[in-house]
Design a protein around this motif. Structure first.
Motif, PDB file in Angstrom:
ATOM      1  N   LEU A 273      32.222  41.270  40.773  1.00 12.83           N
ATOM      2  CA  LEU A 273      31.577  40.293  40.668  1.00 12.83           C
ATOM      3  C   LEU A 273      31.648  39.385  41.840  1.00 12.83           C
ATOM      4  CD1 LEU A 273      29.452  38.452  39.040  1.00 12.83           C
ATOM      5  CD2 LEU A 273      31.384  37.496  37.709  1.00 12.83           C
ATOM      6  N   ALA A 274      32.795  39.020  42.344  1.00 13.13           N
ATOM      7  CA  ALA A 274      33.092  38.119  43.351  1.00 13.13           C
ATOM      8  C   ALA A 274      32.447  38.665  44.817  1.00 13.13           C
ATOM      9  CB  ALA A 274      34.627  37.841  43.456  1.00 13.13           C
ATOM     10  N   THR A 276      29.951  41.000  44.907  1.00 19.58           N
ATOM     11  CA  THR A 276      28.470  40.694  44.429  1.00 19.58           C
ATOM     12  C   THR A 276      27.905  39.367  44.776  1.00 19.58           C
ATOM     13  OG1 THR A 276      28.832  42.458  42.965  1.00 19.58           O
ATOM     14  CG2 THR A 276      26.642  40.942  42.688  1.00 19.58           C
ATOM     15  N   LEU A 277      28.626  38.304  44.359  1.00 21.54           N
ATOM     16  CA  LEU A 277      28.126  37.069  44.438  1.00 21.54           C
ATOM     17  C   LEU A 277      28.323  36.303  45.905  1.00 21.54           C
ATOM     18  CD1 LEU A 277      29.909  34.965  41.445  1.00 21.54           C
ATOM     19  CD2 LEU A 277      27.549  35.539  41.971  1.00 21.54           C
ATOM     20  N   VAL A 281      24.749  35.426  47.113  1.00 22.24           N
ATOM     21  CA  VAL A 281      24.477  34.039  47.435  1.00 22.24           C
ATOM     22  C   VAL A 281      24.108  34.011  48.784  1.00 22.24           C
ATOM     23  CG1 VAL A 281      25.520  31.830  47.490  1.00 22.24           C
ATOM     24  CG2 VAL A 281      25.934  33.183  45.401  1.00 22.24           C
TER      25      VAL A 281
END
Length: 293
Positions: A273-274, A276-277, A281
């Motif tokens: 998830l990190a 992906t962010l 972002v």
């Protein structure tokens, strides 16, 4: 927002990519799970001797009743998750290539609304791909794995949930990766090369020195979501493998679960998830300022 989401779905459905990519998704999910399921008996023989037998005993599982069907599912869906990642690349990079991004931004109230609608749309696409991939992999597993070695009801649900979560995240990863590079061909080539070759080579080459790469790099953590469920089901994640087990025995066991270096499915999900962010972002921020013509 509802109209923007509907427009995004219409946009993807008018292109051939969504159904063309289903072909490799189904083939990879089915045949890798099928082949790995066929290897179940050999694996059970291995797990009943040597250091693997010690791990099985500590996990409280009899070798003949290990849920090795989870491993077959993990191998199928993990490799096939490249498909939704590639599909995600088309979200923004594809629109810049085809010059449709101008219409997308100009017909939305603002870029935040347009990108939010795109994100929601691709989350739903990722979930759909995940359900399809899991269904095909589960079918291949049921065909090839003895009934006593199939997952329990809870493990089936856990593997399904992990697959959907992984596919949603890899789809968003692909969206962000494509948005950062803004070039379809380059993004797809780099994505495939890194996920299939580069990181796997790094993990194996440096395993004797450190076994954490698979637990912190993108491909390993993406694989570790579903692979972690398989590893947890057989007691072979990095948290509970006895210290007496040699490094490369541990590598072999975790490769069998489809996730070398995995700690647990939820830790893998958080780390990926990190990642992906970072890309999502970054792509989002870049497209807030990028000129359109």
């Amino acid at each position: 927002m509802g109209r923007l989401i509907k427009a995004e779905f219409r946009k993807t459905l008018t292109l051939n990519a969504w159904w063309v990519l289903i072909i490799p998704l189904v083939l990879v999910s089915f045949w890798l799970s099928f082949i790995w399921g066929r290897l179940t008996n050999d694996f059970v023989e291995y797990i009943g001797s040597g250091p693997a037998a010690m791990i099985a005993a500590q996990a409280g599982l009899a070798p003949d009743r290990l849920p090795v069907g989870l491993m077959a599912i993990a191998h199928g869906v993990n490799i096939a998750q490249l498909v939704p990642a590639i599909f995600g690349v088309f979200a923004l990079a594809g629109e810049y290539t085809s010059k449709t991004i101008t219409t997308t931004f100009l017909t939305a109230p603002n870029r935040v609304s347009a990108l939010s609608a795109k994100m929601i749309t691709y989350v739903l696409w990722g979930a759909l791909y995940g359900v399809l991939s899991f269904g095909v992999a589960a079918l291949a597993t049921v065909i090839t794995v003895d009934s006593t070695r199939l997952p329990s009801a809870g493990q089936w649900l856990g593997a399904l949930g992990a697959t959907v979560l992984a596919y949603v995240l890899v789809t968003l990863f692909g969206v962000g990766f494509g948005a950062v590079l803004n070039k379809i061909v380059l993004a797809v080539l780099l994505l495939v090369a890194y996920f299939l070759v580069v990181e796997n080579v790094l993990v194996v080459v440096f395993w004797g020195k450190t076994d954490v790469l698979g637990a912190i790099l993108p491909n390993g953590t993406a694989n570790g979501i579903v692979g972690g469920v398989a590893a947890d089901g057989m007691g072979i994640n990095s948290l509970n493998i006895p210290g007496a087990v040699e490094n490369f025995d541990k590598l072999g066991l975790q490769l069998a679960a489809g996730a070398p270096g995995v700690i647990s499915w939820w830790a893998s999900a958080l780390v990926f998830l990190a990642w992906t962010l970072v890309f999502f972002v970054g792509g989002w921020a870049g497209n807030q300022r990028r000129d359109i013509t």
